[in-house]
Scaffold this motif. Structure first.
Motif, PDB file in Angstrom:
ATOM      1  N   ASN A 106       0.842  -1.197   0.000  1.00  0.00           N
ATOM      2  CA  ASN A 106       0.000   0.000   0.000  1.00  0.00           C
ATOM      3  C   ASN A 106       0.877   1.247   0.000  1.00  0.00           C
ATOM      4  OD1 ASN A 106      -2.610  -1.448   0.403  1.00  0.00           O
ATOM      5  ND2 ASN A 106      -1.601  -2.045   2.292  1.00  0.00           N
ATOM      6  N   GLU A 110      -5.065   4.581  -0.062  1.00  0.00           N
ATOM      7  CA  GLU A 110      -6.140   4.232  -0.986  1.00  0.00           C
ATOM      8  C   GLU A 110      -5.707   3.291  -2.105  1.00  0.00           C
ATOM      9  OE1 GLU A 110      -5.157   7.459  -0.470  1.00  0.00           O
ATOM     10  OE2 GLU A 110      -6.679   8.033   0.993  1.00  0.00           O
ATOM     11  N   GLN A 112      -3.722  -0.150  -3.434  1.00  0.00           N
ATOM     12  CA  GLN A 112      -3.169  -1.434  -3.028  1.00  0.00           C
ATOM     13  C   GLN A 112      -2.633  -2.172  -4.257  1.00  0.00           C
ATOM     14  OE1 GLN A 112      -5.496  -5.087  -1.620  1.00  0.00           O
ATOM     15  NE2 GLN A 112      -4.762  -4.144   0.285  1.00  0.00           N
ATOM     16  N   GLY A 146      -5.501  -2.053  -7.016  1.00  0.00           N
ATOM     17  CA  GLY A 146      -6.871  -1.779  -6.625  1.00  0.00           C
ATOM     18  C   GLY A 146      -7.006  -0.521  -5.807  1.00  0.00           C
ATOM     19  N   TYR A 147      -8.253  -0.092  -5.667  1.00  0.00           N
ATOM     20  CA  TYR A 147      -8.611   1.053  -4.835  1.00  0.00           C
ATOM     21  C   TYR A 147      -9.099   0.508  -3.499  1.00  0.00           C
ATOM     22  CZ  TYR A 147     -11.104   5.022  -2.936  1.00  0.00           C
ATOM     23  OH  TYR A 147     -11.551   6.021  -2.105  1.00  0.00           O
ATOM     24  N   ARG A 148      -8.503   0.994  -2.402  1.00  0.00           N
ATOM     25  CA  ARG A 148      -8.831   0.506  -1.062  1.00  0.00           C
ATOM     26  C   ARG A 148      -9.582   1.567  -0.287  1.00  0.00           C
ATOM     27  NH1 ARG A 148      -4.609  -1.336   3.592  1.00  0.00           N
ATOM     28  NH2 ARG A 148      -4.334   0.900   3.759  1.00  0.00           N
ATOM     29  N   THR A 153     -11.182  -3.695  -0.853  1.00  0.00           N
ATOM     30  CA  THR A 153     -10.379  -3.278  -2.007  1.00  0.00           C
ATOM     31  C   THR A 153     -11.059  -3.813  -3.259  1.00  0.00           C
ATOM     32  OG1 THR A 153      -8.350  -3.439  -0.713  1.00  0.00           O
ATOM     33  CG2 THR A 153      -8.107  -3.348  -3.102  1.00  0.00           C
TER      34      THR A 153
END
Length: 181
Positions: A106, A110, A112, A146-148, A153
């Motif tokens: 990370n 936000e 990942q 990805g967006y966490r 996520t």
């Protein structure tokens, strides 16, 4: 035959290299944290993913539990298991099961990035055009982003070892939703 042997050798070499790097990083982070009074289980999260796809004559159900150890706020490592049942009416039925090694990074809260080495046993029984069975092992090396947000996520991952004819996955790109609590 010669290219198949080279391909297997390079896949094994790649897998061994990734395992060596993962274990080396784990050992380094563990040595750094030996003076820390944190309990091991305070840094462990459980979760994974569930999948369901239903269409006209098609069913795909997946369960993929996993556990990760948060080395620090940027880096996590873990293990996962997976079971998938897929059926195309009047064509085939398959069961896939196995395990994976997971690494998460990370760089920002936000974002990942992930690497996942997966080994699956694939059992396929076909109905059309003639009856057949096929049982084999499939290795995948997925790199993802990805967006966490909070514990979830959402992103996409790419299987760098994907081959058109392996029948374990239909595409090298795969969307994912991951949860850890």
């Amino acid at each position: 035959m010669k290219n198949n042997h080279r391909s297997r050798f390079s896949n094994r070499y790649l897998i061994l290299t990734i395992l060596f790097v993962s274990f080396s990083l784990t050992a380094q982070f563990q040595n750094r944290n030996t003076n820390n009074s944190n309990n091991f289980w305070d840094n462990v999260q459980f979760g994974g993913g569930l999948g369901l796809s239903i269409g006209s004559g098609y069913t795909d159900i997946s369960v993929a539990p996993s556990a990760i150890y948060n080395v620090n706020q940027y880096f996590s490592i873990g293990l996962g298991a997976q079971y998938t049942y897929a059926k195309q009416r009047n064509f085939y039925t398959s069961n896939l099961y196995g395990g994976s090694l997971i690494t998460l990074f990370n760089p920002l809260p936000e974002i990942q990035l992930s690497a996942e080495l997966e080994q699956l046993r694939v059992n396929v029984s076909g109905i059309s055009p003639n009856n057949f069975t096929d049982n084999f092992w499939n290795t995948g090396l997925f790199l993802g982003a990805g967006y966490r947000s909070g514990n979830a996520t959402i992103g996409v991952r790419y299987n760098v070892l994907f081959k058109e004819n392996n029948r374990a996955y239909s595409d090298a790109f795969m969307p994912f939703v991951r949860f850890y609590f």
